[in-house]
Design a protein around this motif. Sequence first.
Motif, PDB file in Angstrom:
ATOM      1  N   LEU A  68      44.549  32.215  54.516  1.00 45.35           N
ATOM      2  CA  LEU A  68      44.205  33.594  54.868  1.00 45.35           C
ATOM      3  C   LEU A  68      44.487  34.524  53.679  1.00 45.35           C
ATOM      4  O   LEU A  68      43.680  35.415  53.374  1.00 45.35           O
ATOM      5  CB  LEU A  68      45.009  34.043  56.086  1.00 45.35           C
ATOM      6  CG  LEU A  68      44.868  35.513  56.500  1.00 45.35           C
ATOM      7  CD1 LEU A  68      43.434  35.831  56.906  1.00 45.35           C
ATOM      8  CD2 LEU A  68      45.839  35.834  57.643  1.00 45.35           C
ATOM      9  N   LYS A  69      45.609  34.319  53.012  1.00 50.54           N
ATOM     10  CA  LYS A  69      45.947  35.160  51.860  1.00 50.54           C
ATOM     11  C   LYS A  69      44.946  34.951  50.722  1.00 50.54           C
ATOM     12  O   LYS A  69      44.530  35.913  50.067  1.00 50.54           O
ATOM     13  CB  LYS A  69      47.368  34.861  51.390  1.00 50.54           C
ATOM     14  CG  LYS A  69      48.450  35.376  52.326  1.00 50.54           C
ATOM     15  CD  LYS A  69      49.835  35.181  51.738  1.00 50.54           C
ATOM     16  CE  LYS A  69      50.909  35.793  52.634  1.00 50.54           C
ATOM     17  NZ  LYS A  69      52.259  35.716  52.034  1.00 50.54           N
ATOM     18  N   VAL A  70      44.588  33.697  50.483  1.00 52.40           N
ATOM     19  CA  VAL A  70      43.600  33.398  49.443  1.00 52.40           C
ATOM     20  C   VAL A  70      42.283  34.102  49.748  1.00 52.40           C
ATOM     21  O   VAL A  70      41.679  34.754  48.881  1.00 52.40           O
ATOM     22  CB  VAL A  70      43.382  31.879  49.317  1.00 52.40           C
ATOM     23  CG1 VAL A  70      42.129  31.581  48.495  1.00 52.40           C
ATOM     24  CG2 VAL A  70      44.585  31.210  48.672  1.00 52.40           C
ATOM     25  N   GLU A  71      41.811  33.991  50.983  1.00 50.45           N
ATOM     26  CA  GLU A  71      40.542  34.619  51.373  1.00 50.45           C
ATOM     27  C   GLU A  71      40.604  36.129  51.245  1.00 50.45           C
ATOM     28  O   GLU A  71      39.624  36.773  50.843  1.00 50.45           O
ATOM     29  CB  GLU A  71      40.195  34.219  52.810  1.00 50.45           C
ATOM     30  CG  GLU A  71      39.836  32.743  52.962  1.00 50.45           C
ATOM     31  CD  GLU A  71      39.638  32.341  54.417  1.00 50.45           C
ATOM     32  OE1 GLU A  71      39.998  33.145  55.307  1.00 50.45           O
ATOM     33  OE2 GLU A  71      39.136  31.229  54.652  1.00 50.45           O
ATOM     34  N   THR A  72      41.767  36.710  51.577  1.00 53.51           N
ATOM     35  CA  THR A  72      41.915  38.160  51.483  1.00 53.51           C
ATOM     36  C   THR A  72      41.903  38.618  50.031  1.00 53.51           C
ATOM     37  O   THR A  72      41.280  39.630  49.687  1.00 53.51           O
ATOM     38  CB  THR A  72      43.224  38.611  52.164  1.00 53.51           C
ATOM     39  OG1 THR A  72      43.240  38.128  53.511  1.00 53.51           O
ATOM     40  CG2 THR A  72      43.336  40.130  52.190  1.00 53.51           C
ATOM     41  N   PHE A  73      42.582  37.856  49.172  1.00 52.21           N
ATOM     42  CA  PHE A  73      42.575  38.196  47.745  1.00 52.21           C
ATOM     43  C   PHE A  73      41.169  38.072  47.162  1.00 52.21           C
ATOM     44  O   PHE A  73      40.751  38.905  46.350  1.00 52.21           O
ATOM     45  CB  PHE A  73      43.530  37.277  46.971  1.00 52.21           C
ATOM     46  CG  PHE A  73      44.908  37.839  46.789  1.00 52.21           C
ATOM     47  CD1 PHE A  73      45.124  38.930  45.940  1.00 52.21           C
ATOM     48  CD2 PHE A  73      46.000  37.295  47.442  1.00 52.21           C
ATOM     49  CE1 PHE A  73      46.397  39.455  45.761  1.00 52.21           C
ATOM     50  CE2 PHE A  73      47.276  37.810  47.267  1.00 52.21           C
ATOM     51  CZ  PHE A  73      47.480  38.897  46.428  1.00 52.21           C
ATOM     52  N   THR A  74      40.445  37.024  47.555  1.00 50.97           N
ATOM     53  CA  THR A  74      39.133  36.775  46.949  1.00 50.97           C
ATOM     54  C   THR A  74      38.009  37.594  47.578  1.00 50.97           C
ATOM     55  O   THR A  74      36.871  37.550  47.090  1.00 50.97           O
ATOM     56  CB  THR A  74      38.767  35.278  47.050  1.00 50.97           C
ATOM     57  OG1 THR A  74      38.791  34.879  48.419  1.00 50.97           O
ATOM     58  CG2 THR A  74      39.758  34.435  46.255  1.00 50.97           C
ATOM     59  N   HIS A  75      38.315  38.353  48.611  1.00 44.48           N
ATOM     60  CA  HIS A  75      37.294  39.211  49.228  1.00 44.48           C
ATOM     61  C   HIS A  75      37.727  40.678  49.170  1.00 44.48           C
ATOM     62  O   HIS A  75      37.255  41.433  48.312  1.00 44.48           O
ATOM     63  CB  HIS A  75      37.020  38.771  50.666  1.00 44.48           C
ATOM     64  CG  HIS A  75      36.318  37.453  50.767  1.00 44.48           C
ATOM     65  ND1 HIS A  75      36.983  36.239  50.669  1.00 44.48           N
ATOM     66  CD2 HIS A  75      35.008  37.142  50.933  1.00 44.48           C
ATOM     67  CE1 HIS A  75      36.120  35.244  50.775  1.00 44.48           C
ATOM     68  NE2 HIS A  75      34.909  35.764  50.922  1.00 44.48           N
ATOM     69  N   GLN A  76      38.625  41.086  50.036  1.00 46.30           N
ATOM     70  CA  GLN A  76      39.013  42.491  50.087  1.00 46.30           C
ATOM     71  C   GLN A  76      39.678  42.976  48.791  1.00 46.30           C
ATOM     72  O   GLN A  76      39.296  44.010  48.233  1.00 46.30           O
ATOM     73  CB  GLN A  76      39.954  42.750  51.279  1.00 46.30           C
ATOM     74  CG  GLN A  76      39.275  42.741  52.622  1.00 46.30           C
ATOM     75  CD  GLN A  76      38.974  41.347  53.131  1.00 46.30           C
ATOM     76  OE1 GLN A  76      39.689  40.394  52.804  1.00 46.30           O
ATOM     77  NE2 GLN A  76      37.929  41.210  53.933  1.00 46.30           N
ATOM     78  N   ILE A  77      40.674  42.245  48.301  1.00 51.86           N
ATOM     79  CA  ILE A  77      41.384  42.694  47.107  1.00 51.86           C
ATOM     80  C   ILE A  77      40.502  42.605  45.867  1.00 51.86           C
ATOM     81  O   ILE A  77      40.546  43.478  44.987  1.00 51.86           O
ATOM     82  CB  ILE A  77      42.688  41.888  46.904  1.00 51.86           C
ATOM     83  CG1 ILE A  77      43.567  41.959  48.160  1.00 51.86           C
ATOM     84  CG2 ILE A  77      43.455  42.414  45.702  1.00 51.86           C
ATOM     85  CD1 ILE A  77      43.932  43.367  48.598  1.00 51.86           C
ATOM     86  N   LYS A  78      39.692  41.591  45.797  1.00 50.91           N
ATOM     87  CA  LYS A  78      38.754  41.481  44.680  1.00 50.91           C
ATOM     88  C   LYS A  78      37.806  42.672  44.661  1.00 50.91           C
ATOM     89  O   LYS A  78      37.513  43.232  43.579  1.00 50.91           O
ATOM     90  CB  LYS A  78      37.963  40.175  44.785  1.00 50.91           C
ATOM     91  CG  LYS A  78      36.952  39.990  43.655  1.00 50.91           C
ATOM     92  CD  LYS A  78      36.135  38.733  43.851  1.00 50.91           C
ATOM     93  CE  LYS A  78      35.090  38.602  42.740  1.00 50.91           C
ATOM     94  NZ  LYS A  78      34.227  37.410  42.956  1.00 50.91           N
ATOM     95  N   HIS A  79      37.320  43.072  45.823  1.00 52.02           N
ATOM     96  CA  HIS A  79      36.418  44.222  45.898  1.00 52.02           C
ATOM     97  C   HIS A  79      37.145  45.497  45.459  1.00 52.02           C
ATOM     98  O   HIS A  79      36.590  46.314  44.708  1.00 52.02           O
ATOM     99  CB  HIS A  79      35.893  44.394  47.327  1.00 52.02           C
ATOM    100  CG  HIS A  79      34.944  45.530  47.470  1.00 52.02           C
ATOM    101  ND1 HIS A  79      33.609  45.452  47.102  1.00 52.02           N
ATOM    102  CD2 HIS A  79      35.127  46.810  47.919  1.00 52.02           C
ATOM    103  CE1 HIS A  79      33.013  46.600  47.324  1.00 52.02           C
ATOM    104  NE2 HIS A  79      33.913  47.453  47.818  1.00 52.02           N
ATOM    105  N   LEU A  80      38.381  45.656  45.894  1.00 54.20           N
ATOM    106  CA  LEU A  80      39.170  46.827  45.510  1.00 54.20           C
ATOM    107  C   LEU A  80      39.319  46.902  43.993  1.00 54.20           C
ATOM    108  O   LEU A  80      39.113  47.966  43.388  1.00 54.20           O
ATOM    109  CB  LEU A  80      40.556  46.756  46.160  1.00 54.20           C
ATOM    110  CG  LEU A  80      41.545  47.848  45.731  1.00 54.20           C
ATOM    111  CD1 LEU A  80      41.083  49.210  46.224  1.00 54.20           C
ATOM    112  CD2 LEU A  80      42.945  47.536  46.251  1.00 54.20           C
TER     113      LEU A  80
END
Length: 313
Positions: A68-80
């Motif tokens: 879940l953390k990996v997916e969040t970093f590679t989607h939401q945080i990457k976009h930010l």
Amino acid sequence: MPFPALLIWGGAALAAGVGIKKGLDAKEDFDYAKRKGERAEENYKKAERTLEANREETQQALEQLGKLKVETFTHQIKHLVSVAQQKKNTHSFIAGYDERIFVEEMKNTAAMVEQSLEIEKGLGGAAIGGALSAFGAYGAVGALASASTGTAIAGLSGAAATNATLAWLGGGTLAAGGLGVAGGMVALGGIVLGPALAVGGFYMASKAEEAVNQAIDYEKKVDTAIAEMETVNVTMKGIRTAVAEQAAVIMELAERFEQLKVDSVDDPGFGRMFIIGKSLKDVLMVPVLQDDGTANPNISTECSGYLEIGRKA
């Protein structure tokens, strides 16, 4: 006056009777020792199976959180990060936010995104499980990027390399090349590695009384080991609870981020997205495990604080 031979015969018979009784008593003592030892051994094996089942469940929970953390970093945080990098002027995006800190934090966050992308590449491999557990436990470990090449969890740097609990949870049983049940008990503060005397050892005793004493001592050791296993089980339950609390906050903040997501730094809504994104990144970094391998007792308070910020954005 009795005939001497009759006296001799009577004395022999009496001695034989005493010998038979002693023999029967000794057999009963040996049988008692065997039953006590076998019962203790079965209880130990049952507790060991329960402990291993809890280990697997906890390891899977950390793996899922890591994913879940990996997916969040590679989607939401990457976009930010990608939107924030559009910034060209020297003024802060958000009133009251220090520009120097902002730039430095974006660089660090971008590096974490790259690590996450490397881990994501290896998600199909079996060796990634340990890395995901580490990522779930801590949020970022310097050498996690190399995990996609098959590096074992023991080879990771930072807290993941020194935390025996994480190594045990990620490494598994002795048969799988991990530290095994004994390793987990040591990692979580246990002092008994398991009863040393097998039940068969009772038969090596020269006297029945010695066998009984050995069986009693064996039972005490087993009881102590089982009590310590239960302590480890309670600790692992605490870890799973911490995992669930953090995962729930991550998912809620990620959903709110998606609702307010913008693609330009000039969009009026960027400030709100930034606040939610920063709270989300901070939650991702909250450790589930302490250095001693137990659950972070403050995780609920820390995560709920970031969640409140995100809700107000």
